[in-house]
Design a protein around this motif. Structure first.
Motif, PDB file in Angstrom:
ATOM      1  N   GLN A 221      74.918  27.027 -31.496  1.00  0.00           N
ATOM      2  CA  GLN A 221      76.019  27.910 -31.120  1.00  0.00           C
ATOM      3  C   GLN A 221      75.892  28.368 -29.667  1.00  0.00           C
ATOM      4  O   GLN A 221      76.875  28.437 -28.935  1.00  0.00           O
ATOM      5  CB  GLN A 221      76.060  29.111 -32.065  1.00  0.00           C
ATOM      6  CG  GLN A 221      76.425  28.745 -33.497  1.00  0.00           C
ATOM      7  CD  GLN A 221      76.235  29.909 -34.460  1.00  0.00           C
ATOM      8  OE1 GLN A 221      75.811  30.999 -34.063  1.00  0.00           O
ATOM      9  NE2 GLN A 221      76.551  29.677 -35.728  1.00  0.00           N
ATOM     10  N   MET A 222      74.657  28.672 -29.263  1.00  0.00           N
ATOM     11  CA  MET A 222      74.428  29.048 -27.866  1.00  0.00           C
ATOM     12  C   MET A 222      74.760  27.896 -26.925  1.00  0.00           C
ATOM     13  O   MET A 222      75.375  28.084 -25.874  1.00  0.00           O
ATOM     14  CB  MET A 222      72.974  29.480 -27.672  1.00  0.00           C
ATOM     15  CG  MET A 222      72.628  29.887 -26.243  1.00  0.00           C
ATOM     16  SD  MET A 222      70.850  30.035 -25.989  1.00  0.00           S
ATOM     17  CE  MET A 222      70.341  28.321 -26.154  1.00  0.00           C
ATOM     18  N   ARG A 223      74.364  26.666 -27.321  1.00  0.00           N
ATOM     19  CA  ARG A 223      74.687  25.494 -26.503  1.00  0.00           C
ATOM     20  C   ARG A 223      76.195  25.353 -26.325  1.00  0.00           C
ATOM     21  O   ARG A 223      76.685  25.103 -25.212  1.00  0.00           O
ATOM     22  CB  ARG A 223      74.116  24.246 -27.166  1.00  0.00           C
ATOM     23  CG  ARG A 223      74.419  22.943 -26.442  1.00  0.00           C
ATOM     24  CD  ARG A 223      74.308  21.759 -27.364  1.00  0.00           C
ATOM     25  NE  ARG A 223      75.278  21.835 -28.442  1.00  0.00           N
ATOM     26  CZ  ARG A 223      75.373  20.918 -29.414  1.00  0.00           C
ATOM     27  NH1 ARG A 223      74.545  19.895 -29.438  1.00  0.00           N
ATOM     28  NH2 ARG A 223      76.294  21.044 -30.361  1.00  0.00           N
ATOM     29  N   ASP A 224      76.932  25.504 -27.426  1.00  0.00           N
ATOM     30  CA  ASP A 224      78.387  25.378 -27.337  1.00  0.00           C
ATOM     31  C   ASP A 224      78.988  26.453 -26.443  1.00  0.00           C
ATOM     32  O   ASP A 224      79.913  26.184 -25.655  1.00  0.00           O
ATOM     33  CB  ASP A 224      79.002  25.448 -28.736  1.00  0.00           C
ATOM     34  CG  ASP A 224      78.580  24.267 -29.605  1.00  0.00           C
ATOM     35  OD1 ASP A 224      78.185  23.234 -29.034  1.00  0.00           O
ATOM     36  OD2 ASP A 224      78.634  24.387 -30.844  1.00  0.00           O
ATOM     37  N   ARG A 225      78.484  27.691 -26.556  1.00  0.00           N
ATOM     38  CA  ARG A 225      79.016  28.768 -25.713  1.00  0.00           C
ATOM     39  C   ARG A 225      78.724  28.510 -24.238  1.00  0.00           C
ATOM     40  O   ARG A 225      79.580  28.740 -23.370  1.00  0.00           O
ATOM     41  CB  ARG A 225      78.422  30.110 -26.148  1.00  0.00           C
ATOM     42  CG  ARG A 225      78.969  30.628 -27.469  1.00  0.00           C
ATOM     43  CD  ARG A 225      78.601  32.086 -27.669  1.00  0.00           C
ATOM     44  NE  ARG A 225      77.164  32.281 -27.778  1.00  0.00           N
ATOM     45  CZ  ARG A 225      76.493  32.296 -28.918  1.00  0.00           C
ATOM     46  NH1 ARG A 225      77.140  32.096 -30.074  1.00  0.00           N
ATOM     47  NH2 ARG A 225      75.197  32.485 -28.940  1.00  0.00           N
ATOM     48  N   ILE A 226      77.529  28.036 -23.940  1.00  0.00           N
ATOM     49  CA  ILE A 226      77.175  27.749 -22.543  1.00  0.00           C
ATOM     50  C   ILE A 226      78.036  26.625 -21.991  1.00  0.00           C
ATOM     51  O   ILE A 226      78.537  26.695 -20.854  1.00  0.00           O
ATOM     52  CB  ILE A 226      75.679  27.400 -22.437  1.00  0.00           C
ATOM     53  CG1 ILE A 226      74.823  28.643 -22.722  1.00  0.00           C
ATOM     54  CG2 ILE A 226      75.346  26.851 -21.048  1.00  0.00           C
ATOM     55  CD1 ILE A 226      73.340  28.366 -22.746  1.00  0.00           C
ATOM     56  N   GLN A 227      78.219  25.583 -22.785  1.00  0.00           N
ATOM     57  CA  GLN A 227      79.051  24.471 -22.315  1.00  0.00           C
ATOM     58  C   GLN A 227      80.496  24.914 -22.104  1.00  0.00           C
ATOM     59  O   GLN A 227      81.142  24.495 -21.132  1.00  0.00           O
ATOM     60  CB  GLN A 227      78.971  23.322 -23.319  1.00  0.00           C
ATOM     61  CG  GLN A 227      77.633  22.603 -23.312  1.00  0.00           C
ATOM     62  CD  GLN A 227      77.565  21.492 -24.336  1.00  0.00           C
ATOM     63  OE1 GLN A 227      78.295  21.489 -25.318  1.00  0.00           O
ATOM     64  NE2 GLN A 227      76.670  20.543 -24.123  1.00  0.00           N
ATOM     65  N   ARG A 228      81.033  25.750 -23.013  1.00  0.00           N
ATOM     66  CA  ARG A 228      82.399  26.249 -22.807  1.00  0.00           C
ATOM     67  C   ARG A 228      82.488  27.111 -21.546  1.00  0.00           C
ATOM     68  O   ARG A 228      83.450  27.011 -20.780  1.00  0.00           O
ATOM     69  CB  ARG A 228      82.841  27.070 -24.021  1.00  0.00           C
ATOM     70  CG  ARG A 228      83.214  26.246 -25.232  1.00  0.00           C
ATOM     71  CD  ARG A 228      84.015  27.069 -26.221  1.00  0.00           C
ATOM     72  NE  ARG A 228      83.258  28.220 -26.685  1.00  0.00           N
ATOM     73  CZ  ARG A 228      82.473  28.225 -27.747  1.00  0.00           C
ATOM     74  NH1 ARG A 228      82.319  27.120 -28.467  1.00  0.00           N
ATOM     75  NH2 ARG A 228      81.837  29.325 -28.110  1.00  0.00           N
ATOM     76  N   HIS A 229      81.453  27.932 -21.322  1.00  0.00           N
ATOM     77  CA  HIS A 229      81.444  28.763 -20.123  1.00  0.00           C
ATOM     78  C   HIS A 229      81.412  27.905 -18.863  1.00  0.00           C
ATOM     79  O   HIS A 229      82.128  28.184 -17.891  1.00  0.00           O
ATOM     80  CB  HIS A 229      80.233  29.693 -20.152  1.00  0.00           C
ATOM     81  CG  HIS A 229      79.998  30.422 -18.876  1.00  0.00           C
ATOM     82  ND1 HIS A 229      80.808  31.446 -18.432  1.00  0.00           N
ATOM     83  CD2 HIS A 229      79.029  30.259 -17.919  1.00  0.00           C
ATOM     84  CE1 HIS A 229      80.362  31.882 -17.274  1.00  0.00           C
ATOM     85  NE2 HIS A 229      79.292  31.189 -16.938  1.00  0.00           N
ATOM     86  N   GLN A 232      84.811  26.295 -18.426  1.00  0.00           N
ATOM     87  CA  GLN A 232      85.793  27.262 -17.949  1.00  0.00           C
ATOM     88  C   GLN A 232      85.560  27.598 -16.480  1.00  0.00           C
ATOM     89  O   GLN A 232      86.517  27.693 -15.696  1.00  0.00           O
ATOM     90  CB  GLN A 232      85.733  28.531 -18.809  1.00  0.00           C
ATOM     91  CG  GLN A 232      86.216  28.323 -20.236  1.00  0.00           C
ATOM     92  CD  GLN A 232      85.943  29.524 -21.118  1.00  0.00           C
ATOM     93  OE1 GLN A 232      85.333  30.509 -20.685  1.00  0.00           O
ATOM     94  NE2 GLN A 232      86.381  29.447 -22.375  1.00  0.00           N
TER      95      GLN A 232
END
Length: 436
Positions: A221-229, A232
């Protein structure tokens, strides 16, 4: 002695120690209690009985040392005492003793024979698997006795040790396999986190215990959030860059149509500077996530930087570079890293050199210059984004202070770092450290 130094560092070794050590202590206690309270007492009584029979037969023979008496004693001992008796005329007791693997065997029998016999004796508990060889010195020779082993020692000792050893090996094997299966998902999680920190693509499935699965899911989940950030941020900066390029292009066209003048020339320079600033902002925002790592030669990459500088009319000494520095990384990111360092050095120095070194853990590319350098107290500040260090670097006249920050970010994304120190040329040495 520091007990912490004796404790293993790895989770696998610690978990194995937690399981095996108590079991080993318990087995040692059980073994000691068994041998002390059961086996040794039973063996002592058996050895005393066998030693008493040997002493009786010896006394019967010494009382009447004739052939007829010896034959009668031999028949009696074989039938009723389970002893084989033979007289060796003129023989002597052996001088060398054969020690048993388990010292308790010899200790128990020696104590029993010493208490029962007045004559000199010798025994061997190791030569024959089913018998114990006992010899007693008498007048004219030696009486030799062969006694069944189960008459002298308790037979349960060897079986107990065999079962105990087998159980220990079985338990240790099960423990190793179980702990290995529990630790392996954690190792994969740590490896995935390390590769993700270097910008590599990570495909990880939750496995192992419930706690490890939760940690793996939290990491994903952290990986996905970092990649989305990152996406963006990149999209935002790309949009801003695109939107700003349109009016800049119109300004360039308008200036091109205007008659040449000092004001228009200064305006063109300002527009070019703004374009360079936009490129640096976008490069910083994109980071190192736009390409996949491949096998490359860092020395060849550094020589490419030297050739690019030569085409621009600048000379860089690369004689200190090794013939080959193989590693794995992102060519564009590493080339941008070295280019930023070289351009930074060329902006403030007349002499710039590129060299390399290597040890068992890492490879290094060193960029040295003879410029004004940076105060050691400002090394950490120099690696921060938008830091210009005006007093130390003679008023950075172009750029927005992202050169060293971009280079440091590229090195960290490959699992390395950027090291600043004083150069032998008198200026600054910037070293790119990358793991082997």
């Amino acid at each position: 002695m520091d007990l912490k130094a004796l404790i293993p560092r790895g989770l696998f070794a610690r978990s194995l120690l937690i399981i095996v050590l108590p079991v080993a202590i318990m087995q040692m206690v059980v073994t000691y209690v068994f041998f002390d309270l059961h086996w040794e007492q039973v063996s002592r009584r058996l050895s005393e009985g066998a030693a008493g029979d040997v002493a009786m037969v010896t006394q019967l023979y010494t009382a009447n040392p004739t052939q007829e008496n010896l034959e009668a004693i031999t028949r009696y001992a074989r039938a009723d005492l389970r002893l084989s008796v033979a007289f060796k005329p003129g023989a002597k007791l052996p001088e060398r003793e054969r020690l048993a693997v388990i010292p308790a065997f010899d200790r128990t029998l020696r104590r029993a024979l010493s208490g029962s016999l007045r004559q000199k004796y010798w025994f061997d508990t190791t030569r024959y698997p089913d018998y114990v060889d006992i010899r007693v010195e008498v007048s004219g020779g030696v009486l030799r006795f062969l006694a069944y082993r189960d008459r002298v020692f308790a037979s349960t000792g060897g079986i107990f040790i065999l079962w105990l050893t087998g159980a220990t090996i079985l338990l240790a094997t099960v423990s190793v396999l179980f702990i290995r299966n529990q630790v392996r998902p954690m190792e994969r999680l740590a490896d995935a986190a390390d590769r993700f920190g270097r910008g590599e693509h990570v495909d990880l499935k939750p496995a192992g215990s419930a706690e490890v699965r939760r940690a793996t899911l939290a990491f994903l989940q952290m990986r996905d959030r970092i990649q989305r950030h990152i996406e963006q941020r990149t999209n935002l900066l790309a949009g801003v860059s695109h939107d700003l390029r349109t009016p800049l292009t119109r300004l360039k066209l308008q200036l091109a149509m205007m008659p040449p003048s000092p004001d228009s020339m200064e305006a063109r320079q300002d527009i070019l500077e703004m374009e360079r600033m936009l490129e640096e902002y976008l490069a910083f925002a994109q980071g190192q996530w736009s390409e996949e790592p491949v096998a490359l030669d860092l020395a060849d990459l550094a020589r490419t930087i030297i050739q690019d500088a030569a085409r621009a009319g600048r000379t860089i000494d690369g004689s200190g570079l090794a013939e080959s520095l193989p590693t794995t990384g992102r060519p564009i990111a590493l080339k941008r890293c070295l280019s930023n360092l070289v351009e930074n050095a060329l902006s403030f120095a007349q002499t710039v050199t590129l060299s390399s070194s290597q040890n068992e853990a890492a490879i290094f590319i060193h960029v040295d210059d003879d410029g004004p350098g940076i105060d050691p107290d400002q090394y950490e500040e120099a690696l921060k984004p938008f830091s210009r260090l005006d007093p130390a670097r003679n008023q950075n006249r172009k750029g927005v202070g992202l050169g060293l920050a971009l280079a440091s970010d590229a090195a960290r994304s490959h699992g390395g770092s950027l090291i600043l120190e004083r150069s032998d040329l008198g200026g600054l040495r910037v070293s790119v450290r990358l793991p082997v």
